[in-house]
Design a protein around this motif. Structure first.
Motif, mmCIF file in Angstrom:
data_model
loop_
_atom_site.group_PDB
_atom_site.id
_atom_site.type_symbol
_atom_site.label_atom_id
_atom_site.label_comp_id
_atom_site.label_asym_id
_atom_site.label_seq_id
_atom_site.Cartn_x
_atom_site.Cartn_y
_atom_site.Cartn_z
ATOM 1 N N UNK A 60 0.812 -1.203 0.000
ATOM 2 C CA UNK A 60 0.000 0.000 0.000
ATOM 3 C C UNK A 60 0.841 1.247 0.000
ATOM 4 N N UNK A 61 0.175 2.348 -0.298
ATOM 5 C CA UNK A 61 0.830 3.636 -0.162
ATOM 6 C C UNK A 61 -0.175 4.650 0.348
ATOM 7 N N UNK A 62 0.355 5.599 1.076
ATOM 8 C CA UNK A 62 -0.441 6.712 1.586
ATOM 9 C C UNK A 62 0.078 7.966 0.892
ATOM 10 N N UNK A 63 -0.817 8.650 0.201
ATOM 11 C CA UNK A 63 -0.462 9.898 -0.479
ATOM 12 C C UNK A 63 -1.024 11.035 0.355
ATOM 13 N N UNK A 64 -0.135 11.829 0.922
ATOM 14 C CA UNK A 64 -0.526 12.983 1.734
ATOM 15 C C UNK A 64 -0.457 14.236 0.872
ATOM 16 N N UNK A 65 -1.503 15.068 0.953
ATOM 17 C CA UNK A 65 -1.567 16.306 0.177
ATOM 18 C C UNK A 65 -1.790 17.455 1.148
ATOM 19 N N UNK A 66 -0.850 18.400 1.138
ATOM 20 C CA UNK A 66 -0.933 19.536 2.061
ATOM 21 C C UNK A 66 -1.870 20.599 1.499
ATOM 22 N N UNK A 67 -2.200 21.579 2.334
ATOM 23 C CA UNK A 67 -3.093 22.667 1.907
ATOM 24 C C UNK A 67 -2.474 23.517 0.817
ATOM 25 N N UNK A 68 -1.138 23.550 0.727
ATOM 26 C CA UNK A 68 -0.512 24.281 -0.384
ATOM 27 C C UNK A 68 -0.144 23.335 -1.530
ATOM 28 N N UNK A 69 -0.829 22.171 -1.582
ATOM 29 C CA UNK A 69 -0.776 21.209 -2.679
ATOM 30 C C UNK A 69 0.582 20.521 -2.836
ATOM 31 N N UNK A 70 1.311 20.320 -1.750
ATOM 32 C CA UNK A 70 2.546 19.535 -1.773
ATOM 33 C C UNK A 70 2.167 18.075 -1.516
ATOM 34 N N UNK A 71 2.828 17.143 -2.210
ATOM 35 C CA UNK A 71 2.538 15.710 -2.103
ATOM 36 C C UNK A 71 3.690 14.970 -1.452
ATOM 37 N N UNK A 72 3.336 13.944 -0.697
ATOM 38 C CA UNK A 72 4.314 13.042 -0.113
ATOM 39 C C UNK A 72 3.705 11.644 -0.117
ATOM 40 N N UNK A 73 4.544 10.623 -0.350
ATOM 41 C CA UNK A 73 4.049 9.244 -0.399
ATOM 42 C C UNK A 73 4.861 8.382 0.561
ATOM 43 N N UNK A 74 4.157 7.548 1.322
ATOM 44 C CA UNK A 74 4.793 6.545 2.179
ATOM 45 C C UNK A 74 4.277 5.181 1.744
ATOM 46 N N UNK A 75 5.176 4.213 1.644
ATOM 47 C CA UNK A 75 4.830 2.861 1.200
ATOM 48 C C UNK A 75 4.884 1.921 2.400
ATOM 49 N N UNK A 76 3.976 0.949 2.428
ATOM 50 C CA UNK A 76 3.932 -0.043 3.509
ATOM 51 C C UNK A 76 3.453 -1.366 2.937
ATOM 52 N N UNK A 77 3.571 -2.417 3.737
ATOM 53 C CA UNK A 77 3.034 -3.724 3.333
ATOM 54 C C UNK A 77 2.589 -4.498 4.563
#
Length: 186
Positions: A60-77
């Motif tokens: 899986x992955x979690x895509x985080x989106x900030x209020x100023x539209x910056x993206x970050x992804x964390x992967x897990x299993x």
């Protein structure tokens, strides 16, 4: 373990604040599930249901989106597996009398990861019972047995509970099987 939720959570922060977090989970066949995660302050949560899911490793992955539209992804299993399976309990003799030895038997599938099975016998049902105590059943391959001595025990209905734990995961996968038998006066 199938039948149990997988609780997924992540602490996500950003100076501008968080807009949302999306989760994608790919099953072992490659099919994707996606959803919005629930936000509680800086913690984002999602509960993955395992009923009806296939065994194997899920990525899986979690895509985080900030209020100023910056993206970050964390992967897990994580892995989904069947719990060990306890076949119906056999009680022999089927209609025991006080003084007879009662043998309680079962087979447990996937016993290679089940080093032991625990048994608890409480009763009779017309008597007050203390908290159950557990004994270790004798193992021979996939078969587990326990000999219950009935001398000096009152007649009545007894409750049997067998628990098995597969130790190849943390926490261990667990299975439970129950039965009753009537101990007759001699």
């Amino acid at each position: 373990v199938k039948g149990q939720e997988v609780a997924i959570s992540a602490r996500i922060t950003h100076p501008s604040g968080m807009d949302r977090a999306r989760i994608e989970i790919f099953n072992p066949s490659g099919t994707k599930e996606e959803a919005n995660m629930q936000q509680d302050g800086s913690i984002f949560r999602y509960n993955f249901q395992t009923n009806g899911k296939e065994n194997g490793v899920y990525i899986g992955n979690i895509r985080a989106i900030s209020k100023d539209n910056k993206n970050s992804i964390a992967v897990f299993e994580f892995e989904v597996q069947d719990p060990p399976f306890i076949d119906a309990l056999t009680i022999n003799p089927a209609n025991p009398t006080v003084g007879q030895q009662v043998t309680i038997s079962t087979s447990i599938r996937e016993s290679v990861n089940v080093p032991s099975a625990l048994i608890s016998i409480t009763g009779p049902s017309n008597q007050p019972t203390a908290l159950p105590t557990y004994e270790i059943m004798t193992k021979n391959g996939n078969n587990f047995n326990y000999n219950f001595v009935t001398s000096n025990r009152p007649a009545g209905r007894y409750n049997v509970r067998v628990q098995a734990f597969a130790i190849d995961t943390t926490p261990p996968r667990q299975a439970i099987q129950t039965a009753t038998f009537e101990l007759r006066a001699s």
